[in-house]
Design an enzyme around this catalytic site. Sequence first.
Site, PDB file in Angstrom:
ATOM      1  N   VAL A  54      -3.825   8.678  -2.534  1.00 44.32           N
ATOM      2  CA  VAL A  54      -3.033   8.529  -1.315  1.00 44.32           C
ATOM      3  C   VAL A  54      -1.580   8.796  -1.671  1.00 44.32           C
ATOM      4  O   VAL A  54      -0.978   8.075  -2.475  1.00 44.32           O
ATOM      5  CB  VAL A  54      -3.189   7.127  -0.701  1.00 44.32           C
ATOM      6  CG1 VAL A  54      -2.271   6.964   0.514  1.00 44.32           C
ATOM      7  CG2 VAL A  54      -4.637   6.876  -0.293  1.00 44.32           C
ATOM      8  N   GLU A 146      -3.019  10.109   2.920  1.00 45.84           N
ATOM      9  CA  GLU A 146      -1.556  10.081   2.986  1.00 45.84           C
ATOM     10  C   GLU A 146      -1.065   8.853   3.746  1.00 45.84           C
ATOM     11  O   GLU A 146      -1.813   8.186   4.434  1.00 45.84           O
ATOM     12  CB  GLU A 146      -1.030  11.342   3.670  1.00 45.84           C
ATOM     13  CG  GLU A 146      -1.788  11.783   4.913  1.00 45.84           C
ATOM     14  CD  GLU A 146      -1.870  10.786   6.022  1.00 45.84           C
ATOM     15  OE1 GLU A 146      -0.839  10.137   6.318  1.00 45.84           O
ATOM     16  OE2 GLU A 146      -2.949  10.617   6.610  1.00 45.84           O
ATOM     17  N   GLY A 286      -5.577   7.491   9.038  1.00 48.36           N
ATOM     18  CA  GLY A 286      -5.011   8.093   7.834  1.00 48.36           C
ATOM     19  C   GLY A 286      -5.432   7.317   6.607  1.00 48.36           C
ATOM     20  O   GLY A 286      -6.506   6.709   6.577  1.00 48.36           O
ATOM     21  N   GLU A 287      -4.606   7.353   5.566  1.00 45.49           N
ATOM     22  CA  GLU A 287      -4.849   6.630   4.311  1.00 45.49           C
ATOM     23  C   GLU A 287      -5.990   7.210   3.493  1.00 45.49           C
ATOM     24  O   GLU A 287      -6.301   6.700   2.422  1.00 45.49           O
ATOM     25  CB  GLU A 287      -5.146   5.142   4.544  1.00 45.49           C
ATOM     26  CG  GLU A 287      -4.106   4.373   5.307  1.00 45.49           C
ATOM     27  CD  GLU A 287      -4.483   2.911   5.525  1.00 45.49           C
ATOM     28  OE1 GLU A 287      -5.540   2.470   5.015  1.00 45.49           O
ATOM     29  OE2 GLU A 287      -3.735   2.213   6.227  1.00 45.49           O
ATOM     30  N   GLY A 288      -6.692   8.208   3.994  1.00 44.29           N
ATOM     31  CA  GLY A 288      -7.917   8.660   3.341  1.00 44.29           C
ATOM     32  C   GLY A 288      -9.137   7.887   3.801  1.00 44.29           C
ATOM     33  O   GLY A 288     -10.219   8.028   3.207  1.00 44.29           O
TER      34      GLY A 288
END
EC number: 2.4.2.21
Length: 317
Positions: A54, A146, A286-288
């Site tokens: 990330v 991200e 997000g964050e993966g």
Amino acid sequence: MKAFDHAAAAAARTHQDSLTKPPGSLGRLEDLAVFMAGWQGRDRPRLDRAQALVFAGNHGVVAQGVNPFPAEVTALMVRNFRAGGAAINQLCRIAGADLSVVPLDLDRPTVDFTQAAAMTRPEVEAAMTAGAEAVDPQADVVILGEMGIGNSTVAAVLAAATFGGAAVDWVGPGTGATGDILSNKLRAVDAGLALHRPETALDTLAAFGGREQAAICGAIRRARQLGLPVILDGFICTAAAAVLTRDDPDALAHCLIGHESAEPGHRRLIDCLQKQPILSLDLRLGEGSGAAIALMVLRAALSCHNDMATFAEAGIG
């Protein structure tokens, strides 16, 4: 750059067709196993070591009022990731992925792309190098995610610069933008597109940013050099990755899209890339996070591929 191993993929397909099931009956699970075989160069692909990365960055375009949260939240979320308190921590734990969080000069946001180029070429290259160096050469698969307040605006302008269109074609609510904030996002993207006309991948990243998007590109290129399959997360991660196709249409051949996010531009982006997401769960975190869930599906695909009995082994037929 390593190429897809067609011989290993063909051997994997032959093995799939010998398993105790009607050929093709596991649908995309079979295709995912063959994809992994081709990129790992073995007919029995493995997932002993999964790495989740990330990348986090801050963006000058936040000054245009494009996000309901202040830029300081980026650093706070990085702290939360490192403390194990975010969604991606829980998902990596149950998916069996080792999570690394890479903050990129959070105290030095990129330049507001509505006023000037977001980054210099050396800044882009430094962020891409950081992304490349974060990749574990011993991994069997790499998950990319991200974090960065304002980066859905950056993703929209990157997508528009790569595939054409105006702000209205790519801008969505992101972390919950409505009303004036959503209008600000639309204006910022159109202003950036009017100001900059980049043609190469590096120039596109320099024009619009951000550092986490450049790091994602660096990680993707390094993974390709190593022959590592990659799982991309949602709209922001995919928009960053898509920039690489400006230089090489085949740049994302080793990449899977983990999920189709609820961000409206993501479906259009997926169609432009001619890829099929593994999942569609209306995620927009997000964050993966979606990529980590997709890893669980990938594990299911390889478990069936590697551990099911063949008709011969089962004494059938």
